[in-house]
Design an enzyme around this catalytic site. Structure first.
Site, PDB file in Angstrom:
ATOM      1  N   TYR A 151       0.840  -1.203   0.000  1.00 60.61           N
ATOM      2  CA  TYR A 151       0.000   0.000   0.000  1.00 60.61           C
ATOM      3  C   TYR A 151       0.874   1.251   0.000  1.00 60.61           C
ATOM      4  CZ  TYR A 151      -3.804   3.150   1.425  1.00 60.61           C
ATOM      5  OH  TYR A 151      -4.730   4.164   1.486  1.00 60.61           O
ATOM      6  N   ASP A 152       1.792   1.317   0.967  1.00 58.87           N
ATOM      7  CA  ASP A 152       2.607   2.525   1.130  1.00 58.87           C
ATOM      8  C   ASP A 152       3.395   2.841  -0.137  1.00 58.87           C
ATOM      9  OD1 ASP A 152       1.729   1.790   3.613  1.00 58.87           O
ATOM     10  OD2 ASP A 152       3.642   2.012   4.643  1.00 58.87           O
TER      11      ASP A 152
ATOM     12  N   VAL B  42     -12.592   1.859  13.128  1.00 61.39           N
ATOM     13  CA  VAL B  42     -13.909   2.458  13.378  1.00 61.39           C
ATOM     14  C   VAL B  42     -15.027   1.440  13.141  1.00 61.39           C
ATOM     15  CG1 VAL B  42     -15.530   4.287  12.775  1.00 61.39           C
ATOM     16  CG2 VAL B  42     -13.080   4.817  12.965  1.00 61.39           C
TER      17      VAL B  42
HETATM   18  N1  UDP Z   1      -6.893  -1.464  15.572  1.00 64.12           N
HETATM   19  C1  UDP Z   1      -7.298  -2.017  16.782  1.00 64.12           C
HETATM   20  N2  UDP Z   1      -8.334  -2.903  16.772  1.00 64.12           N
HETATM   21  C2  UDP Z   1      -9.016  -3.262  15.640  1.00 64.12           C
HETATM   22  C3  UDP Z   1      -8.598  -2.680  14.408  1.00 64.12           C
HETATM   23  C4  UDP Z   1      -7.545  -1.787  14.410  1.00 64.12           C
HETATM   24  O1  UDP Z   1      -6.716  -1.732  17.844  1.00 64.12           O
HETATM   25  O2  UDP Z   1      -9.955  -4.066  15.727  1.00 64.12           O
HETATM   26  C5  UDP Z   1      -5.789  -0.492  15.578  1.00 64.12           C
HETATM   27  C6  UDP Z   1      -4.704  -0.771  14.553  1.00 64.12           C
HETATM   28  O3  UDP Z   1      -3.726  -1.642  15.077  1.00 64.12           O
HETATM   29  C7  UDP Z   1      -4.150   0.631  14.315  1.00 64.12           C
HETATM   30  C8  UDP Z   1      -5.367   1.529  14.501  1.00 64.12           C
HETATM   31  O4  UDP Z   1      -6.324   0.762  15.220  1.00 64.12           O
HETATM   32  O5  UDP Z   1      -3.185   0.968  15.287  1.00 64.12           O
HETATM   33  C9  UDP Z   1      -5.985   1.976  13.186  1.00 64.12           C
HETATM   34  O6  UDP Z   1      -6.121   0.856  12.395  1.00 64.12           O
HETATM   35  P1  UDP Z   1      -6.911   0.859  11.012  1.00 64.12           P
HETATM   36  O7  UDP Z   1      -6.888  -0.543  10.499  1.00 64.12           O
HETATM   37  O8  UDP Z   1      -8.227   1.526  11.162  1.00 64.12           O
HETATM   38  O9  UDP Z   1      -6.081   1.801  10.022  1.00 64.12           O
HETATM   39  P2  UDP Z   1      -4.551   2.262   9.901  1.00 64.12           P
HETATM   40  O10 UDP Z   1      -4.519   3.614  10.502  1.00 64.12           O
HETATM   41  O11 UDP Z   1      -3.644   1.301  10.631  1.00 64.12           O
HETATM   42  O12 UDP Z   1      -4.318   2.258   8.442  1.00 64.12           O
END
Ligand code: UDP
Length: 308
Positions: free
Chosen positions: A141-142, A184
Site C-alpha cells: 500500500y505505502d 472504526v
Molecule cells: N486497531 C485495533 N483494533 C481493531 C482494528 C484496528 O486496535 O480491531 C488499531 C490498529 O492496530 C491501528 C489503529 O487501530 O493501530 C488503526 O487501524 P486501522 O486498520 O483503522 O487503520 P490504519 O490507521 O492502521 O491504516
C-alpha cells in the site's frame, strides 16, 4: 472517477452530482460495493462501469476532470490483495493519468498518510519524506501510493498536467464496509453486537479520525486549487486507540469489555496530520466532531444497507 463505488468515492459522486456535474464512475468492486451507488442508478448525470483501472480502460467520452481514488485502503484488504493494491497504485494511476493527458484536463490523486510510514516527525507535515519499510507487509500500500505520487508529479513536470495530490488520513463515516477491519467499523460492529472491543497492542498508538463529509469538502477544494504538491487532509484531533475505545464505550452506552490482541506488524505508532497547509491554501479544516460523526456512522451501521 475511479474507486467510485468505494466509501469515499461514493460520497464524492454525490457531491459532484449535487453541483450539477456528470460523473463517469469506475470500480472493479473488489472492495467497493454497488449498494454505495445504488441510489445513483437512473440519475441522468451518472453512469457506472465495472472495470479494473489496472487494465486498459475503455470508456467513451471526454472528461473535464479525472479523480483517481481506486485502491484497497483497509490494512485487512490490502494485506489480502497485495498485488492488486500495487497494481491500482501503479498501472491504475498511469491509466488514469493518461486519460487526463488525452483530454488535457486536471487530475487528482488520493494518496495517504501511509506515505509517512511509521513517521519520524510528529505531527506529520507534508515536507516529511516518510519512514517506510519497503519490504514490510504494508509496503504494497505505502509504496504503491508513493509511486503514484511520484508518477503524478512526473506527469505534471513532464506533460504540464494540472495535478493535485491529497494525503488522506484516517477517515470514517457511513458506507464504510462493516467488516473491512479498520478500527472504526470494527469497534462499532463489536459494540453493536455487545462484544468486547479488540484493541491491538497496548492501545497507545494514536490515530486522528476525520469525518467523510469534511474530507470530501477538502478534496473538492483541493481539485479547484493551484497547489501541485501534496496536501494533508485529515482531522488533527489525535487519540490513542485505547482512548478511542473509551469514546466508543461512552457513546454506545454499554459496559463493553476491552480485550487486547497482538499489534500487527509495522503498525504506525503515531499519526496526526499537520493541516496548516490545507488551512492556508484551501481555507479548509474539519468541522464535524468525533461524537457527531460517530453518531451518523452508527445510524448507518444499524440500517439493513450496512448489514449486507
Ligand atoms: N486497531 C485495533 N483494533 C481493531 C482494528 C484496528 O486496535 O480491531 C488499531 C490498529 O492496530 C491501528 C489503529 O487501530 O493501530 C488503526 O487501524 P486501522 O486498520 O483503522 O487503520 P490504519 O490507521 O492502521 O491504516
Amino acid at each position: 472517477m475511479s474507486g467510485a463505488a468505494g466509501f469515499i468515492g461514493s460520497h464524492l459522486c454525490d457531491r459532484l452530482l449535487s453541483e450539477g456535474h456528470t460523473v463517469t464512475a469506475l470500480d472493479n468492486l473488489i472492495t467497493g460495493s454497488r449498494r454505495n451507488i445504488d441510489h445513483l442508478q437512473g440519475h441522468p448525470g451518472f453512469r457506472f462501469f465495472e472495470c479494473d483501472v489496472a487494465s486498459p480502460i475503455r470508456v467513451d467520452g471526454r472528461f473535464d476532470g479525472v479523480w483517481h481514488l481506486a485502491s484497497l485502503a483497509s490494512p485487512k484488504d490490502y494485506l489480502a490483495h497485495p498485488i492488486e493494491t500495487l497494481e491500482a497504485g501503479s498501472t491504475g494511476t498511469r491509466n488514469m493519468l493518461e486519460i487526463a493527458r488525452r483530454d488535457g484536463t486536471r487530475f487528482l490523486l488520493t494518496s495517504t498518510s501511509e506515505v509517512y510510514g511509521d513517521p519520524l516527525e510528529h505531527p506529520q507535515v507534508e515536507t516529511h519524506w516518510g519512514h517506510v519499510n519497503p519490504v514490510g507487509i504494508r509496503s504494497c500500500y505505502d509504496e504503491s501510493k508513493r509511486y503514484a505520487e511520484a508518477l503524478t508529479m512526473a506527469y505534471h513536470r513532464r506533460c504540464g498536467l494540472r495535478t493535485n495530490i491529497a494525503r488522506i488520513f484516517n477517515t470514517y463515516g457511513p458506507r464504510m464496509a462493516l467488516k473491512d477491519g479498520r478500527v472504526v467499523p470494527a469497534f462499532l460492529d463489536q459494540a453493536l453486537r455487545g462484544e468486547p472491543l479488540t484493541v491491538f497492542g497496548d492501545g497507545k498508538q494514536t490515530r486522528s479520525f476525520c469525518y467523510v463529509a469534511d474530507l470530501v469538502e477538502g478534496l473538492v477544494r483541493l481539485a479547484a486549487s493551484e497547489e501541485r504538491y501534496p496536501v494533508n487532509l485529515g482531522n488533527p484531533a489525535e487519540l490513542t486507540i485505547l482512548e478511542f475505545a473509551e469514546r466508543i464505550r461512552r457513546l454506545m452506552g454499554s459496559n463493553l469489555d476491552i480485550i487486547f490482541e497482538p499489534l500487527p506488524e509495522d503498525d504506525p505508532r503515531k499519526r496526526r496530520p499537520d493541516i496548516s497547509k490545507a488551512k492556508r491554501v484551501l481555507g479548509w479544516e474539519p468541522k464535524v466532531s468525533l461524537e457527531d460523526g460517530l453518531r451518523e456512522t452508527v445510524a448507518y451501521f444499524k440500517t439493513a444497507d450496512a448489514a449486507v
